[in-house]
Design a protein around this motif. Structure first.
Motif, PDB file in Angstrom:
ATOM      1  N   ASN A 207       8.517  11.733  18.833  1.00  0.00           N
ATOM      2  CA  ASN A 207       7.761  12.967  20.123  1.00  0.00           C
ATOM      3  C   ASN A 207       8.975  12.219  20.833  1.00  0.00           C
ATOM      4  OD1 ASN A 207       5.551  13.446  18.631  1.00  0.00           O
ATOM      5  ND2 ASN A 207       4.335  11.572  20.274  1.00  0.00           N
ATOM      6  N   PHE A 233      16.204  13.735  13.055  1.00  0.00           N
ATOM      7  CA  PHE A 233      15.228  13.620  12.514  1.00  0.00           C
ATOM      8  C   PHE A 233      14.478  13.818  11.859  1.00  0.00           C
ATOM      9  CE2 PHE A 233      11.050  16.549  12.953  1.00  0.00           C
ATOM     10  CZ  PHE A 233      10.894  15.990  13.789  1.00  0.00           C
ATOM     11  N   ASP A 234      14.955  14.217  10.194  1.00  0.00           N
ATOM     12  CA  ASP A 234      14.051  13.801   8.579  1.00  0.00           C
ATOM     13  C   ASP A 234      13.886  11.943   8.860  1.00  0.00           C
ATOM     14  OD1 ASP A 234      13.901  14.834   6.295  1.00  0.00           O
ATOM     15  OD2 ASP A 234      15.292  13.378   5.365  1.00  0.00           O
ATOM     16  N   ASN A 237      11.426  10.996  10.602  1.00  0.00           N
ATOM     17  CA  ASN A 237       9.870  11.776  10.321  1.00  0.00           C
ATOM     18  C   ASN A 237       9.453  10.992   8.852  1.00  0.00           C
ATOM     19  OD1 ASN A 237       8.043  12.978   9.789  1.00  0.00           O
ATOM     20  ND2 ASN A 237       9.509  15.420   9.105  1.00  0.00           N
ATOM     21  N   MET A 241       7.018   8.352   8.648  1.00  0.00           N
ATOM     22  CA  MET A 241       5.610   8.865   7.293  1.00  0.00           C
ATOM     23  C   MET A 241       5.242   7.045   5.891  1.00  0.00           C
ATOM     24  SD  MET A 241       5.634  10.587   3.731  1.00  0.00           S
ATOM     25  CE  MET A 241       6.930   9.950   2.519  1.00  0.00           C
ATOM     26  N   HIS A 244       3.076   4.860   7.496  1.00  0.00           N
ATOM     27  CA  HIS A 244       1.743   5.794   7.067  1.00  0.00           C
ATOM     28  C   HIS A 244       1.511   4.734   6.104  1.00  0.00           C
ATOM     29  CE1 HIS A 244      -0.109   6.877  10.258  1.00  0.00           C
ATOM     30  NE2 HIS A 244       0.284   7.765  11.162  1.00  0.00           N
ATOM     31  N   ILE A 245       2.569   5.705   5.316  1.00  0.00           N
ATOM     32  CA  ILE A 245       2.298   4.809   3.609  1.00  0.00           C
ATOM     33  C   ILE A 245       1.566   3.620   3.870  1.00  0.00           C
ATOM     34  CG2 ILE A 245       2.848   4.724   0.968  1.00  0.00           C
ATOM     35  CD1 ILE A 245       2.401   7.999   1.908  1.00  0.00           C
ATOM     36  N   ILE A 248      -1.475   2.773   4.964  1.00  0.00           N
ATOM     37  CA  ILE A 248      -2.593   2.821   3.841  1.00  0.00           C
ATOM     38  C   ILE A 248      -2.806   1.666   2.751  1.00  0.00           C
ATOM     39  CG2 ILE A 248      -3.486   4.565   2.605  1.00  0.00           C
ATOM     40  CD1 ILE A 248      -1.395   6.833   3.969  1.00  0.00           C
TER      41      ILE A 248
ATOM     42  N   GLY B  90      -2.226   9.462   1.000  1.00  0.00           N
ATOM     43  CA  GLY B  90      -0.971   9.340   1.111  1.00  0.00           C
ATOM     44  C   GLY B  90      -0.473  10.975   0.635  1.00  0.00           C
ATOM     45  N   ARG B  93       0.354  12.473   4.588  1.00  0.00           N
ATOM     46  CA  ARG B  93       0.899  12.202   5.012  1.00  0.00           C
ATOM     47  C   ARG B  93       2.458  12.449   4.822  1.00  0.00           C
ATOM     48  NH1 ARG B  93      -0.594  10.463  10.259  1.00  0.00           N
ATOM     49  NH2 ARG B  93      -2.132   9.144   9.659  1.00  0.00           N
ATOM     50  N   LYS B  94       2.425  13.238   3.838  1.00  0.00           N
ATOM     51  CA  LYS B  94       3.273  13.755   2.631  1.00  0.00           C
ATOM     52  C   LYS B  94       3.226  14.807   3.051  1.00  0.00           C
ATOM     53  CE  LYS B  94       4.179  10.786  -0.980  1.00  0.00           C
ATOM     54  NZ  LYS B  94       3.706   9.997  -1.944  1.00  0.00           N
ATOM     55  N   GLU B  96       2.482  16.347   6.044  1.00  0.00           N
ATOM     56  CA  GLU B  96       2.206  16.132   7.425  1.00  0.00           C
ATOM     57  C   GLU B  96       4.298  16.514   7.198  1.00  0.00           C
ATOM     58  OE1 GLU B  96       1.295  12.065   9.602  1.00  0.00           O
ATOM     59  OE2 GLU B  96       1.498  12.947  11.218  1.00  0.00           O
ATOM     60  N   TYR B  97       4.369  15.326   7.106  1.00  0.00           N
ATOM     61  CA  TYR B  97       6.300  15.244   6.927  1.00  0.00           C
ATOM     62  C   TYR B  97       6.635  16.539   7.299  1.00  0.00           C
ATOM     63  CZ  TYR B  97      10.489  14.163   5.050  1.00  0.00           C
ATOM     64  OH  TYR B  97      11.544  14.216   4.464  1.00  0.00           O
ATOM     65  N   ARG B 100       5.873  18.813   9.298  1.00  0.00           N
ATOM     66  CA  ARG B 100       6.593  18.798  11.392  1.00  0.00           C
ATOM     67  C   ARG B 100       8.739  18.723   9.983  1.00  0.00           C
ATOM     68  NH1 ARG B 100       5.312  13.389  11.341  1.00  0.00           N
ATOM     69  NH2 ARG B 100       3.772  13.568  13.611  1.00  0.00           N
ATOM     70  N   ALA B 101       8.833  18.526   9.337  1.00  0.00           N
ATOM     71  CA  ALA B 101      10.358  18.986   8.581  1.00  0.00           C
ATOM     72  C   ALA B 101      10.388  19.879   8.556  1.00  0.00           C
ATOM     73  CB  ALA B 101      10.428  18.302   7.368  1.00  0.00           C
ATOM     74  N   THR B 128       2.722  17.641  17.455  1.00  0.00           N
ATOM     75  CA  THR B 128       2.235  16.275  17.540  1.00  0.00           C
ATOM     76  C   THR B 128       0.652  16.417  17.359  1.00  0.00           C
ATOM     77  OG1 THR B 128       2.040  16.345  19.725  1.00  0.00           O
ATOM     78  CG2 THR B 128       4.047  15.373  18.897  1.00  0.00           C
TER      79      THR B 128
END
Lengths: 593, 595
Positions: A207, A233-234, A237, A241, A244-245, A248, B90, B93-94, B96-97, B100-101, B128
């Protein structure tokens, strides 16, 4: 938001104690909510027991006498449960909302006390976030977290007690799996907490990067840096992710594991209980009741990690909130503050030194006196220290050296509220508050008299435009006053001062050029405004300077010259040149309009 | 849902198709896992039933078999459940990634005009909050709706097989659950909207108060402000409690309905057992099925809610994606691309008229001007006369009309955007710096590594060297929220260094010395003279000292060039803008000297 970095603590004794301080006034509600919760838990525990009784006493033997009464009891139990649950939810939310209300008010009150130098350093957005978003984050703690944790504990203990009561042996056998359960929960709780913190930190990074990139998009594009910021940014990002994974993974493992443990308990009950039932050592109803209890037993445990996150988020928010509440940067009235019945309106600066930042002095020993009713203009180049004199006179800041006297009393000895109610301030940048024109003139004074407001507006010549607004004095102004022109805002701020009718007037004149008609209106208003008041004006207009008794010329933080317009012109010094500069400025801009 | 709105619903999700396509195989595997874990779960009560029936019949082997089966089922089910979560969440989330990209990539291509009409906060909230809502739609919503579907689909036939009438009776309250959720859901939605509005009132009030704190204090309005805030705060409290009255009822009511189901089960089912119509095992299995269906039924409402919010959010994100840049490469528009060559830096403006999109008034009017390669032109003129606009057209921050702005005789619109911008170094009026080190900021525009001497050299030219030496970590001092704040003049000089190091043939300086004191400015100008030799330079300024040594000076008033020539030529017109600007300058210098 950068400050959203996470410490990850879910419990901090010092913070928790302060937080609970906000709950103390509502301890009766907490007590009642807890009682309601316990009652509701009891009802929930009673359910399986009633099923057991039904099975053992009526259904299995096939004797249905009195079965109706049992069904009615069951109905009563679920109805009571409904009432208790609602009461508990209502009470916890009530106390949560109430304590948030208190916290928000405490923050807002505190903000009103802080000195201007605090506001100079802290961006508006951050302070607003404290009073809104951060307080909101505590909502969950107050309304769902705290009481339900008590409830969950009560439920777990209640179930264990009920099981022990129904069949101690079967209960103990069932509990044999508990150590495994504890170990699993403990391990995963740690992992999930780490994951949660990681995710929060990384989303905060995304953010703040995004915020910066969006604000600086012109720079990115001008320098062809799209590729670079894309890859930066990548990375963020991707990190997000992956966090999160990873989380999870633990969540995906945790739920089935708890489920598995529950199934093993169930298997134990059916196997061991079943064998004993075959031997007749256990009734069938007890077995069914056990199965139902076990199902209720595991729900709060699998919710535990979620509750943990609530605590974590709440601790982080309260750390920031208390950080703000602990800021002690207020300009206090002295303990023996002096009130005066009447103010004559003499002002004196004695050898005043001041700097906003330590190494950049803005005022270097300024001394001057203003007699009651005298009108003074302060002139000088940009950065000479004119506005600072105003800031010090209103006591937005205290001088590092020297003293400022009003009627011979040091400002620091005077009551701050009394002082400010006797000084009328009109600033360059006119702040409009959302609300009616009327309220913007009276500025929140109770029972504003329309007569006085009209008189004030009339005196400064603001009536003309106010009457043309739809609704007149009741016309709604937007926050930034975008529906008023610069000149109209100027007049409105004059009307404010006129309504306040202070003994001392302080005016920071707007530099922006206005058309000659408005200029004329403003000058007329100004004349009315300064009549019969001690006036200090940071002047930018030649026409204003003509109205004053004396002129103070500021130069690099010192007073370079003082005198009347004529005297100063005759000296051919700084004022003479400033005058010509001003004159040229207005000569150049006015015909262009 | 009617068929028509279902079609609309699917159409509204179409943008997600390409993101899902990349994971189609895994997604299907995930759905298969979801199917397996949920359907296996439905066998569970049957196993318990056979266990219970074994107890009734005192069959030990039967009981042992049931217990073993029970654990085996849970084990397999757990495995699939683990896979389901990992795969489905999963994937969400991917996706979402990826979204966003893509969004960031897209945002980088949007022109300055877009950023001037949109608020950063709004774009942020789409990238967001809205993105998160869409992810909820992709992950949990799909997972839970699948769970509900499978549970109902499996449990119903089994229960109906055990006893049809009992099933119908037991389902009556459960049906009420879904119905009531829909009705109460609307009320909750309305009231929570009110709560949200009230919260934004509170936010606005706090914002207004903090921004206007000076007026608040000088009019001793603190108490009234507190009272006003108190009133809004009280409203918020009241509205929240209004909401709780409804939403707080929901969960207990669901519980009550499920209790009612159990009651029906107990009464009617008990009757059936005592009559011998169904076995005790049937009875127990029925009980467990009902318990299993309780959450999925409630989650229907939750899922619907998530889907609705996800759709609305997707629309808001698509609005961003559908905003197209009008400033694109010629290659993209199909015209010929000039071969790679070094731009020399001749600049021409030919009868240039320009107005901002959506504005009626023209900003530039018939501006014609030729700049030789290596020439330095200074632009002066009143605020708002169009100086900055003229500069911003050269690197195409805004698009000029075709054929009006040319570099080396080629329309800037015909040049590849990247090449154009690489050839034009611009220092804008507002010096935007990144929250990185000063070094990172200086070498920002370079594609290559920079030698330390090279950096020191530009920093010296920009008059920043001494300042940097005072800083704790020199060039590596961090700026921004986690670092230090530079003064306005230091920011401008950092921004200047950033433009100088890219070594472009065209240099545009937009009033970039306004916060620098005249003494430092003179030093910088002296150092710059060597740098600008051989580079075409345009500098905007309000100070005569800055512009007087330029090869030519142009005065822009109200969008037109009114004076053009060297310092001494322009001074000849005594009534002109330039001459009066000069006089003012002299006066200012005189005042400064007096002390």
């Amino acid at each position: 938001m950068v400050e959203d970095e996470f410490t990850g603590k879910a419990y901090d004794t010092r913070l928790a104690r302060r937080l609970f301080g906000f709950l103390r006034p509502y301890r009766h509600y907490i007590l009642m909510a807890t009682l309601a919760l316990l009652a509701s838990s009891a009802c929930q525990l009673a359910g399986p027991y009633l099923v057991k009784v039904a099975l053992d006493k009526y259904i299995t033997p096939g004797k249905l006498d009195g079965f109706g009464i049992l069904l009615w009891t069951y109905f009563a139990v679920i109805s009571l449960d409904f009432l208790f649950r609602f009461a508990q939810i209502y009470l916890t939310n009530y106390l949560g909302q109430k304590s948030m209300y208190d916290l928000r008010m405490a923050l807002f009150r505190h903000l009103q006390k802080l000195s201007l130098s605090f506001f100079d350093r802290n961006p508006v957005g951050r302070l607003v976030t404290r009073a809104t978003t951060d307080v909101e984050a505590l909502n969950q703690l107050f309304s769902t977290g705290l009481v339900t944790v008590i409830g969950d504990l009560a439920m777990i203990i209640g179930i264990m007690a009920a099981m022990l009561w129904l069949s101690p042996k079967l209960a103990l056998v069932t509990f044999s799996i508990l150590p495994v359960l504890l170990a699993v929960t403990f391990y995963f709780r740690r992992k999930m907490r780490e994951g949660f913190r990681l995710v929060r930190t990384r989303i905060a990074r995304i953010n703040s990067f995004l915020q910066e990139a969006l604000s600086g998009m012109m720079t990115i594009q001008l320098f062809n840096r799209q590729q670079k910021s894309r890859s930066d940014f990548d990375k963020l990002n991707l990190d997000h992710m992956q966090a999160h994974i990873q989380t999870i993974f633990y969540y995906a493992l945790f739920y089935p594991l708890i489920d598995m443990i529950a199934a093993v308990s169930m298997a134990i009950i059916i196997w061991y209980g079943g064998l004993r039932a075959m031997d007749g050592a256990l009734t069938f109803g007890v077995l069914v009741a056990f199965i139902q209890y076990v199902e209720k037993f595991y729900k709060p445990i699998s919710d535990l990690s979620e509750k943990y996150n609530i605590f974590q988020a709440a601790m982080a928010a309260s750390e920031r909130i208390f950080g703000l509440l602990d800021t002690r940067e207020s300009i206090e009235s002295s303990s023996h503050s002096v009130y005066r019945d009447r103010l004559n309106g003499s002002v004196a600066f004695r050898d005043v030194c001041f700097s906003y930042n330590q190494d950049e002095p803005v005022l270097k020993g300024v001394s001057f006196e203003v007699l009651p009713g005298e009108k003074i203009a302060i002139v000088g180049a940009t950065g000479a220290g004119k506005t600072t004199i105003i800031n010090l006179l209103c006591r937005f800041y205290d001088p590092q050296q020297g003293e400022i006297l009003i009627d011979g009393v040091d400002l620091r000895e005077l009551d701050k509220t009394w002082l400010r109610s006797n000084i009328g301030l009109a600033l360059q940048d006119v702040t409009i508050f959302s609300g009616t024109v009327k309220n913007n003139i009276a500025l929140g004074r109770e029972n504003p008299s329309l007569k006085r407001i009209t008189a004030a507006a009339d005196a400064v010549g603001a009536m003309d435009f106010i009457e043309k607004l739809p609704g007149g004095f009741d016309h709604l102004l937007t926050e930034r006053g975008s529906n008023l022109s610069t000149g109209q805002r100027q007049l409105l701020s004059f009307a404010r001062v006129m309504y306040k009718n202070p003994r001392i007037l302080v005016l920071d004149e707007a530099t922006s050029s206005v058309d000659s008609h408005t200029e004329h209106l403003i000058q007329q208003a100004l004349e009315r405004l300064i009549a019969r008041r001690t006036s200090l004006i940071v002047a930018h207009r030649l026409s204003t300077i003509r109205h004053v008794d004396r002129i103070i010329v500021m130069h690099h933080g010192r007073i370079a010259e003082t005198g009347t317009h004529r005297e100063l012109l005759a000296r051919r010094g700084i004022y003479f040149n400033l005058y010509q500069l001003q004159y040229k400025d207005q000569e150049i801009t006015v015909p262009g309009e | 849902m009617a068929r028509k709105s279902l079609g609309g619903f699917i159409r509204s999700l179409r943008p997600l198709k390409k993101y899902l396509a990349a994971h189609r195989r895994m997604f299907l595997v995930g759905l298969a896992c979801a199917f397996l874990t949920n359907s296996l779960g439905m066998v569970f009560p049957l196993v318990i039933k056979s266990g219970v029936d074994s107890i009734g019949a005192s069959r030990r082997t039967g009981l042992l078999l049931s217990v073993a089966l029970l654990i085996a089922i849970k084990l397999v089910q757990g495995l699939f459940r683990f896979l389901m979560r990992r795969i489905l969440i999963g994937i969400s989330r991917k996706m979402e990634y990826k979204i966003r990209a893509d969004l960031f990539e897209h945002l980088q291509g949007l022109p300055l005009s877009f950023y001037q009409r949109s608020r950063v906060g709004d774009i942020m909230s789409r990238a967001t909050n809205d993105l998160n809502e869409v992810r909820m739609l992709l992950g949990p919503a799909i997972m839970y709706s699948f769970q509900t579907a499978v549970t109902v689909l499996f449990a119903l036939p089994v229960m109906a097989y055990i006893d049809l009438k009992l099933t119908v009776l037991a389902f009556l309250p459960l049906a009420l659950v879904s119905l009531s959720y829909k009705k109460v859901g609307r009320m909750i939605h309305e009231r929570s909207m009110q709560v949200q509005r009230s919260l934004s009132d509170i936010t606005a009030k706090a914002q207004e108060n903090v921004a206007g704190i000076r007026v608040v204090k000088s009019f001793t309005r603190e108490r009234q402000e507190i009272e006003h805030f108190d009133k809004l705060n009280r409203d918020y409290l009241r509205l929240n409690m209004d909401l709780i009255k409804v939403s707080g009822l929901l969960f207990p009511f669901m519980s009550f309905l499920s209790g009612l189901t159990s009651l029906i089960m107990l009464g009617y089912g008990g009757l059936l057992v005592s009559r011998g119509t169904i076995t005790l095992g049937d009875f127990t299995a029925f009980f467990i099925y009902l318990a299993m269906m309780y959450w999925p039924m409630i989650s229907i409402g939750f899922v619907l809610n998530v889907i609705q919010r996800g759709r609305a959010s997707l629309d808001r994100i698509m609005e961003l994606f559908n905003t197209r840049s009008d400033i694109t490469d010629v290659a993209a528009s199909g015209a010929a691309v000039p071969g790679p060559r070094r731009i020399e830096g001749r600049l021409s403006f030919r009868r240039l008229d320009f107005s901002y999109p959506g504005w009626a008034a023209g900003v530039l009017k018939e501006v014609s001007l030729e700049l030789e390669q290596g020439e330095t032109l200074a632009l002066v003129g009143p605020v708002g006369s169009g100086k900055s606009t003229l500069l911003s057209l050269i690197p195409r921050l805004y698009d000029p009309p075709p054929g009006t702005v040319l570099i080396d005789g080629t329309d800037v619109r015909e040049l590849p955007l990247e090449e154009l911008r690489r050839s034009v170094a611009m220092v804008p009026q507002d010096s935007f710096l990144f929250s990185e080190s000063i070094r990172e900021n200086v070498i920002y525009g370079l594609d290559r590594q920079a030698a330390e001497e090279e950096i020191i050299k530009v920093v010296k030219t920009a008059g920043l060297y001494n300042d940097i030496q005072q800083l704790p970590n020199g060039l590596d001092t961090l700026l921004g929220e986690r670092g230090i704040n530079l003064s306005g003049g230091q920011k401008q000089r950092t921004s200047l260094s950033r433009a100088l190091i890219v070594d472009a043939p065209v240099l545009l300086l937009d009033d970039c010395f306004s916060s620098v004191d005249t003494h430092t400015e003179e030093a910088i100008l002296g150092a710059l003279r060597g740098y600008t030799r051989g580079r075409t330079t345009i500098m905007v300024s309000h100070r005569i000292s800055t512009v007087k040594s330029a090869d030519r000076i142009a005065v822009i008033q109200d969008g037109r060039i009114t004076q053009l020539g060297s310092h001494s030529r322009l001074l000849e017109d005594e009534t002109g803008y330039y001459a009066s600007l000069y006089e003012k300058q002299l006066l200012r210098e005189k005042i400064e000297r007096i002390s």
